[in-house]
Design a protein around this motif. Structure first.
Motif, PDB file in Angstrom:
ATOM      1  N   HIS A 290       0.841  -1.196   0.000  1.00  9.97           N
ATOM      2  CA  HIS A 290       0.000   0.000   0.000  1.00  9.97           C
ATOM      3  C   HIS A 290       0.873   1.242   0.000  1.00  9.97           C
ATOM      4  O   HIS A 290       1.636   1.461   0.944  1.00  9.97           O
ATOM      5  N   PRO A 291       0.777   2.067  -1.020  1.00 11.86           N
ATOM      6  CA  PRO A 291       1.594   3.291  -1.052  1.00 11.86           C
ATOM      7  C   PRO A 291       1.107   4.276  -0.006  1.00 11.86           C
ATOM      8  O   PRO A 291      -0.073   4.291   0.359  1.00 11.86           O
ATOM      9  N   PRO A 292       1.988   5.135   0.505  1.00 15.38           N
ATOM     10  CA  PRO A 292       1.536   6.151   1.463  1.00 15.38           C
ATOM     11  C   PRO A 292       0.648   7.177   0.791  1.00 15.38           C
ATOM     12  O   PRO A 292       0.816   7.497  -0.383  1.00 15.38           O
ATOM     13  N   GLY A 293      -0.327   7.668   1.543  1.00  9.10           N
ATOM     14  CA  GLY A 293      -1.214   8.706   1.039  1.00  9.10           C
ATOM     15  C   GLY A 293      -0.813  10.063   1.571  1.00  9.10           C
ATOM     16  O   GLY A 293      -0.421  10.203   2.735  1.00  9.10           O
ATOM     17  N   LEU A 294      -0.898  11.080   0.719  1.00  8.48           N
ATOM     18  CA  LEU A 294      -0.562  12.435   1.122  1.00  8.48           C
ATOM     19  C   LEU A 294      -1.723  13.073   1.878  1.00  8.48           C
ATOM     20  O   LEU A 294      -2.892  12.701   1.699  1.00  8.48           O
ATOM     21  N   LEU A 295      -1.397  14.041   2.715  1.00  7.10           N
ATOM     22  CA  LEU A 295      -2.400  14.748   3.500  1.00  7.10           C
ATOM     23  C   LEU A 295      -2.211  16.244   3.255  1.00  7.10           C
ATOM     24  O   LEU A 295      -1.127  16.784   3.493  1.00  7.10           O
ATOM     25  N   GLY A 296      -3.244  16.899   2.759  1.00  8.49           N
ATOM     26  CA  GLY A 296      -3.102  18.316   2.461  1.00  8.49           C
ATOM     27  C   GLY A 296      -4.421  19.049   2.540  1.00  8.49           C
ATOM     28  O   GLY A 296      -5.499  18.445   2.616  1.00  8.49           O
ATOM     29  N   THR A 297      -4.343  20.370   2.538  1.00  7.13           N
ATOM     30  CA  THR A 297      -5.512  21.244   2.565  1.00  7.13           C
ATOM     31  C   THR A 297      -5.500  22.095   1.306  1.00  7.13           C
ATOM     32  O   THR A 297      -4.505  22.762   1.003  1.00  7.13           O
ATOM     33  N   LEU A 298      -6.599  22.047   0.552  1.00  9.16           N
ATOM     34  CA  LEU A 298      -6.722  22.750  -0.721  1.00  9.16           C
ATOM     35  C   LEU A 298      -7.525  24.029  -0.539  1.00  9.16           C
ATOM     36  O   LEU A 298      -8.612  24.012   0.041  1.00  9.16           O
ATOM     37  N   TYR A 299      -6.979  25.126  -1.056  1.00 11.36           N
ATOM     38  CA  TYR A 299      -7.670  26.413  -0.984  1.00 11.36           C
ATOM     39  C   TYR A 299      -7.858  26.966  -2.395  1.00 11.36           C
ATOM     40  O   TYR A 299      -6.948  26.904  -3.225  1.00 11.36           O
ATOM     41  N   LEU A 300      -9.046  27.495  -2.651  1.00  2.00           N
ATOM     42  CA  LEU A 300      -9.366  28.166  -3.912  1.00  2.00           C
ATOM     43  C   LEU A 300     -10.023  29.508  -3.612  1.00  2.00           C
ATOM     44  O   LEU A 300     -10.817  29.613  -2.668  1.00  2.00           O
ATOM     45  N   ASP A 301      -9.733  30.502  -4.429  1.00  2.00           N
ATOM     46  CA  ASP A 301     -10.395  31.799  -4.285  1.00  2.00           C
ATOM     47  C   ASP A 301     -11.826  31.748  -4.810  1.00  2.00           C
ATOM     48  O   ASP A 301     -12.700  32.476  -4.321  1.00  2.00           O
ATOM     49  N   ARG A 302     -12.051  30.919  -5.830  1.00  2.00           N
ATOM     50  CA  ARG A 302     -13.381  30.805  -6.429  1.00  2.00           C
ATOM     51  C   ARG A 302     -13.684  29.339  -6.696  1.00  2.00           C
ATOM     52  O   ARG A 302     -12.775  28.536  -6.894  1.00  2.00           O
ATOM     53  N   TRP A 303     -14.971  29.019  -6.742  1.00  2.00           N
ATOM     54  CA  TRP A 303     -15.392  27.641  -6.984  1.00  2.00           C
ATOM     55  C   TRP A 303     -16.154  27.481  -8.296  1.00  2.00           C
ATOM     56  O   TRP A 303     -16.499  26.354  -8.658  1.00  2.00           O
ATOM     57  N   HIS A 304     -16.467  28.554  -9.014  1.00  2.00           N
ATOM     58  CA  HIS A 304     -17.320  28.387 -10.203  1.00  2.00           C
ATOM     59  C   HIS A 304     -16.928  29.353 -11.306  1.00  2.00           C
ATOM     60  O   HIS A 304     -16.309  30.393 -11.068  1.00  2.00           O
ATOM     61  N   LEU A 305     -17.298  28.989 -12.529  1.00  2.00           N
ATOM     62  CA  LEU A 305     -17.154  29.827 -13.719  1.00  2.00           C
ATOM     63  C   LEU A 305     -18.560  30.200 -14.179  1.00  2.00           C
ATOM     64  O   LEU A 305     -19.166  29.492 -14.994  1.00  2.00           O
ATOM     65  N   GLY A 306     -19.104  31.267 -13.631  1.00  2.00           N
ATOM     66  CA  GLY A 306     -20.468  31.637 -13.977  1.00  2.00           C
ATOM     67  C   GLY A 306     -21.404  30.462 -13.767  1.00  2.00           C
ATOM     68  O   GLY A 306     -21.363  29.787 -12.747  1.00  2.00           O
ATOM     69  N   ARG A 308     -21.326  27.969 -15.965  1.00  2.00           N
ATOM     70  CA  ARG A 308     -20.766  26.960 -16.861  1.00  2.00           C
ATOM     71  C   ARG A 308     -20.125  25.787 -16.120  1.00  2.00           C
ATOM     72  O   ARG A 308     -20.181  24.653 -16.583  1.00  2.00           O
ATOM     73  N   ALA A 309     -19.501  26.060 -14.964  1.00  2.00           N
ATOM     74  CA  ALA A 309     -18.795  24.996 -14.257  1.00  2.00           C
ATOM     75  C   ALA A 309     -18.676  25.343 -12.777  1.00  2.00           C
ATOM     76  O   ALA A 309     -18.589  26.515 -12.403  1.00  2.00           O
ATOM     77  N   LEU A 310     -18.641  24.288 -11.954  1.00  2.00           N
ATOM     78  CA  LEU A 310     -18.557  24.430 -10.506  1.00  2.00           C
ATOM     79  C   LEU A 310     -17.824  23.222  -9.946  1.00  2.00           C
ATOM     80  O   LEU A 310     -17.960  22.111 -10.463  1.00  2.00           O
ATOM     81  N   VAL A 311     -17.062  23.423  -8.875  1.00  2.00           N
ATOM     82  CA  VAL A 311     -16.502  22.306  -8.119  1.00  2.00           C
ATOM     83  C   VAL A 311     -17.041  22.362  -6.702  1.00  2.00           C
ATOM     84  O   VAL A 311     -17.339  23.438  -6.167  1.00  2.00           O
ATOM     85  N   LEU A 312     -17.155  21.178  -6.078  1.00  2.00           N
ATOM     86  CA  LEU A 312     -17.589  21.123  -4.684  1.00  2.00           C
ATOM     87  C   LEU A 312     -16.922  19.942  -3.995  1.00  2.00           C
ATOM     88  O   LEU A 312     -16.208  19.161  -4.613  1.00  2.00           O
ATOM     89  N   GLY A 313     -17.169  19.803  -2.696  1.00  2.00           N
ATOM     90  CA  GLY A 313     -16.541  18.722  -1.941  1.00  2.00           C
ATOM     91  C   GLY A 313     -15.025  18.856  -1.975  1.00  2.00           C
ATOM     92  O   GLY A 313     -14.475  19.955  -2.015  1.00  2.00           O
ATOM     93  N   ASP A 314     -14.335  17.721  -1.978  1.00  2.00           N
ATOM     94  CA  ASP A 314     -12.870  17.729  -1.970  1.00  2.00           C
ATOM     95  C   ASP A 314     -12.286  18.447  -3.186  1.00  2.00           C
ATOM     96  O   ASP A 314     -11.170  18.967  -3.125  1.00  2.00           O
ATOM     97  N   ALA A 315     -13.005  18.472  -4.288  1.00  2.00           N
ATOM     98  CA  ALA A 315     -12.505  19.162  -5.482  1.00  2.00           C
ATOM     99  C   ALA A 315     -12.372  20.662  -5.245  1.00  2.00           C
ATOM    100  O   ALA A 315     -11.574  21.329  -5.901  1.00  2.00           O
ATOM    101  N   ALA A 316     -13.138  21.191  -4.285  1.00  2.00           N
ATOM    102  CA  ALA A 316     -13.106  22.624  -3.990  1.00  2.00           C
ATOM    103  C   ALA A 316     -12.357  22.949  -2.711  1.00  2.00           C
ATOM    104  O   ALA A 316     -11.766  24.028  -2.596  1.00  2.00           O
TER     105      ALA A 316
END
Length: 464
Positions: A290-306, A308-316
């Motif tokens: 089992h390979p080691p898994g990385l642990l990190g915190t993701l930050y975004l200034d924005r979550w959507h493009l009008g 047309r597109a949006l991210v949520l959950g871990d993707a955001a």
């Protein structure tokens, strides 16, 4: 709801990612009459089996259960869940102590296996009317033209699609987020923890039953590192070992740089987790495969493009797993987005309202998750911390509408995470002040403390 473009196709949505958030969102939106198509890079787990080795067991709490109720799948999920009453702390001297999460068995969390939960949600999504395509990895997106290319990694064949709106539910490594960042920046940044993790397994005992107490989250805190174990309904435990990537100078602590082989991990367990060692017969094999898994915190200034597109959950807003809220937060995102789409006149306004509502809460739980790692690995057996917990429970009993424990607000209620963080910081100050220099609660001036509680904390509305 009005149309962004006037096109009658606006009731069509394309989701990227058929994991937990994607399949739950597909249920909620299909139930509302949207035509939902989901693309997933992996194969169908119901056919080929689920990827393992980098999947910390999930702690289902009230926020997540509320979302499952909204989707009509709570009963199916809870039939596979195992109750955890609290942390079972395994001290270095072999002693055991159960630290309850809440006041009684109405305030517990539930261990669920990611694969079982995903399969349950996928079935429900298809039953609700969603169409799911597997072996479709998002490659490129032309947001202006409304075209995307997906790749089948089995044969490298491209599959081009036309879309009206894309929603990214494809996790921390989101391909859709990558395309959105290339298009518009978004200020993406990831802060990695200096720790990683590996997943191990405690199998059932010879009698087919759990080898250790099943209704608890087991934790072996050892300062800068720790081991945890969560129960599964098949009588196994998913064990996760968290180690620094590199040992701090002069400490002698183990790290992924110093523990590389099966023999070295066995020596580590024999020294620091001796009661866990006989429970994990495949320790060396699990470690090496089992390979080691990385642990990190993701930050975004924005979550959507009008619209047309949006991210949520871990993707955001991916977070470290130490408050058990990643899935619960993502599920809460799904409900909040569906509600915003019900209320707002366009997708663009719905996405903007969703982002405005959820970004402060995501930032708050990200901060609390980082803080909880220090608590889990280094404070659960600290006398000062335990005294503060004792006082916390006493103040909760005396002022149930004002002094609500941090864990209760986050885990057993649905008040906004940002509100829970703000109140927790005030309450922590009260606890630290009131226990400074004390070894017990004898002699506490409860009347004076009541005045402090009333001055600093408003009545909290119950949002369970």
């Amino acid at each position: 709801m009005g149309s962004d473009t006037g096109s009658p196709r606006r009731r069509e949505l394309t989701l990227i990612g058929a994991g937990l958030a994607g399949s739950l969102l597909a249920i909620l939106l299909s139930q509302r009459g949207w035509k939902v198509t989901v693309y997933e890079r992996r194969g169908d787990p119901r056919i080929k089996g689920y990827e393992s080795g980098r999947s910390i067991n999930l702690a289902l709490a009230e926020r997540g259960r509320h979302a499952l109720r909204a989707a009509g799948v709570e009963d199916a999920v809870m039939g596979q869940a195992v109750m955890m009453r609290g942390r079972m702390v395994h001290a270095a001297d072999g002693g055991l102590q159960l630290q309850r999460y809440g006041r009684d068995d109405t305030e517990v969390i539930w261990s669920v296996h990611r694969a079982d939960l995903n399969i349950t949600l996928l079935r429900a999504a298809e039953q609700a009317g969603a169409t799911i395509h597997f072996h479709r990895r998002l490659h490129t997106v032309d947001f202006d033209a409304g075209y995307a290319r997906l790749i089948d990694d089995r044969d490298d064949q491209p599959h081009d699609i036309r879309f009206e709106t894309l929603i990214g539910t494809d996790g921390a490594g989101s391909a859709l987020r990558g395309e959105m960042v290339r298009k518009a920046g978004f200020g993406e940044r990831t802060e990695f923890l200096d720790h990683s993790y590996k997943e191990l397994t405690i199998p059932p005992g010879p009698d087919g039953e759990f080898r250790i107490e099943p209704n608890a989250l087991h934790i072996w805190p050892r300062g800068r590192y720790m081991c945890i174990a969560l129960p599964n309904d098949e009588r196994t435990f998913t064990v996760t070992l968290f180690l620094p990537n590199h040992a701090a100078g002069g400490t002698g602590d183990p790290s992924f740089a110093s523990v590389r082989s099966g023999a070295e991990v066995r020596a580590l367990f024999a020294r620091d987790f001796p009661d866990a060692l006989p429970l994990i017969p495949d320790l060396e094999q699990d470690w090496e495969h089992h390979p080691p898994g990385l642990l990190g915190t993701l930050y975004l200034d924005r979550w959507h493009l009008g619209g047309r597109a949006l991210v949520l959950g871990d993707a955001a807003h991916a977070m470290v797993p130490f408050h058990g809220q990643g899935m619960n937060c993502a599920f809460e995102d799904c409900v909040a987005l569906a509600d915003a789409m019900d209320r707002q006149p366009s997708l663009a306004s719905a996405f903007a309202a969703f982002e405005a509502q959820r970004k402060p809460d995501a930032a708050a739980i990200q901060a609390m998750a980082l803080e909880n790692y220090v608590e889990m690995r280094d404070r659960v057996d600290d006398p000062a911390f335990l005294l503060q917990r004792e006082l916390e429970r006493a103040l909760q009993q005396r002022h149930p509408q004002r002094f609500v424990p941090h864990y209760t607000m986050v885990t057993f209620m649905r008040i906004p995470y940002a509100v829970a963080l703000e109140r927790s910081e005030i309450q922590r100050g009260i606890l630290v002040e009131a226990t400074r220099g004390r070894t017990d609660l004898a002699g506490v001036d409860w009347d004076a403390l009541a005045q402090v509680v009333h001055e600093r904390l408003d009545v909290l509305e119950d949002a369970r």
